[in-house]
Every structure is written in C-alpha cells, then in structure tokens.
Design an enzyme around this catalytic site. Structure first.
Site, short mmCIF file in Angstrom:
data_model
loop_
_atom_site.label_atom_id
_atom_site.label_comp_id
_atom_site.label_asym_id
_atom_site.label_seq_id
_atom_site.Cartn_x
_atom_site.Cartn_y
_atom_site.Cartn_z
CG HIS A 87 -1.69 -1.19 1.47
ND1 HIS A 87 -1.90 -1.71 2.73
CD2 HIS A 87 -2.32 -2.01 0.61
CE1 HIS A 87 -2.65 -2.80 2.64
NE2 HIS A 87 -2.90 -3.01 1.36
CE1 TYR A 152 0.03 2.52 9.02
CE2 TYR A 152 0.55 0.28 9.69
CZ TYR A 152 -0.33 1.20 9.15
OH TYR A 152 -1.57 0.78 8.74
#
Length: 205
Positions: A87, A152
């Site tokens: 992604h 993240y």
C-alpha cells in the site's frame, strides 16, 4: 508514465545489535530507494531487560530526515505467514516492529523518483525501524513463530478519500522472495482486498 519501471532489488539483513550493555548511537542506513532509510535503534541492557530509544528527533534531523510531528499511530498484529500490503499513501511513515519479526517489502512507484521501480526487502526485528517517504508502497510478511506486531507512525491522519494505491504483493515482476509460501486464495494469510490489487505493470503501464 513510461512502459516498465526499472527493477532494482535490494535485499538486506541489518547487522545484529552489539552483544554489549549499550549498542551505541542510533544507526542510519540509506537503501536503494531514495528517501527510504533503515534505522537501528539505540538500546541499553542489564539484568532486568532492555530499554530501546524508539525515537529521537535530533538523530533524524541531523541526518536530514523527517521527524514528524506524528499525527496517527497504527499497530497491526499478524500471525506467522500473513502478508499485508503493498500500500502507498501521500504520507511519511516511521515503521517499527514491537514484537516478533517481519520481512518488510518496499516498492518505489513515484513517477519522478530517481529510483522509480526499485524494490527493497528488509528483515526487521524489534531493534529495527524504517522511514518510508510518501508514495513508496510498503508491505510485510510476519515470519516469527509468535504473532508479529508492526507499528507505523504517520505525519497525516488517515481520512476517507485520502489518495492511495495498492500493488499485488505476489506480482512476479516485483521479484519479492516472501520467506513463507502464500496462495492468493488463502484469506487467512492474504486479505481479499490485497489479493484483488493489480500487478505493477497494469497499474503503472
């Protein structure tokens, strides 16, 4: 965009941490993708366990790297063999492994990047981080026996309508050597959404 991205594969296993009480200052390593930087965190250990310095703005700033501010933090827990990705969003991310181990995969699809088409794979444990620039696809496979926790930090919040792209993680043209076998129809290891993504050549002819 041009006919076919240039494919450069960079497979790297970061140096193991020093077997001493302190691993010294945080290490910064440029990869084969412009702006994609591998980091090894500073840590100290004693009989009680380990303290890792997860983030120090001055270290990244001193290397000319983005330091946030981070506006959203996501944590995924993935069973052994699971693949997530690939992604990309227009967001800078600082990714790290909190538990277990993963193989991270990163693909440069930025149309004006000097390393467009490059593919980087990194074996990441709890001592490792990756700074991911906007427009670079990221994905990973959990390779530890126990579930891997991959975190993240993002410098923008996700919102409906945020531009983003996906690339099929099993696209043979990427030459990504996933450590554990996965078939596209196995939704316990690869989501239907990720399995439905187009290969790189179809997305960026």
């Amino acid at each position: 965009m041009n006919a076919q991205p240039r494919l450069v594969v960079d497979r790297r296993r970061l140096r193991p941490p020093e077997a001493t009480a302190s691993a010294g200052p945080q290490e910064v390593h440029q990869t084969a993708i412009a702006g994609l930087v591998a980091l090894r965190v500073r840590q100290t250990a004693d009989a009680r366990g380990t303290v890792r310095e997860f983030f120090r703005a001055s270290t990244l700033a001193g290397a000319g790297l983005a330091t946030g501010p981070w506006k959203q933090v996501n944590v995924t827990s993935s069973n052994r063999g699971v693949i997530r990705g690939l992604h990309s969003e227009p967001v800078t991310k600082l990714a790290a492994v909190l538990a277990g181990k993963v193989m991270g995969a990163y693909v440069d699809i930025r149309p004006t990047s000097p390393t467009r088409g490059a593919v980087v794979t990194l074996t990441l444990g709890v001592d490792d981080q990756v700074l991911i620039p906007p427009g670079v696809c990221q994905g990973f496979q959990a390779i530890s026996q126990e579930p891997a926790q991959y975190m993240y930090l993002m410098d923008e919040e996700w919102r409906p309508g945020l531009p983003g792209v996906g690339i099929h993680p099993l696209d043979p043209a990427l030459a990504i050597r996933w450590p554990l076998p996965v078939t596209p129809g196995d939704t316990s290891l690869l989501s239907a959404k990720d399995a439905s993504q187009a290969p790189l050549a179809d997305s960026y002819p």
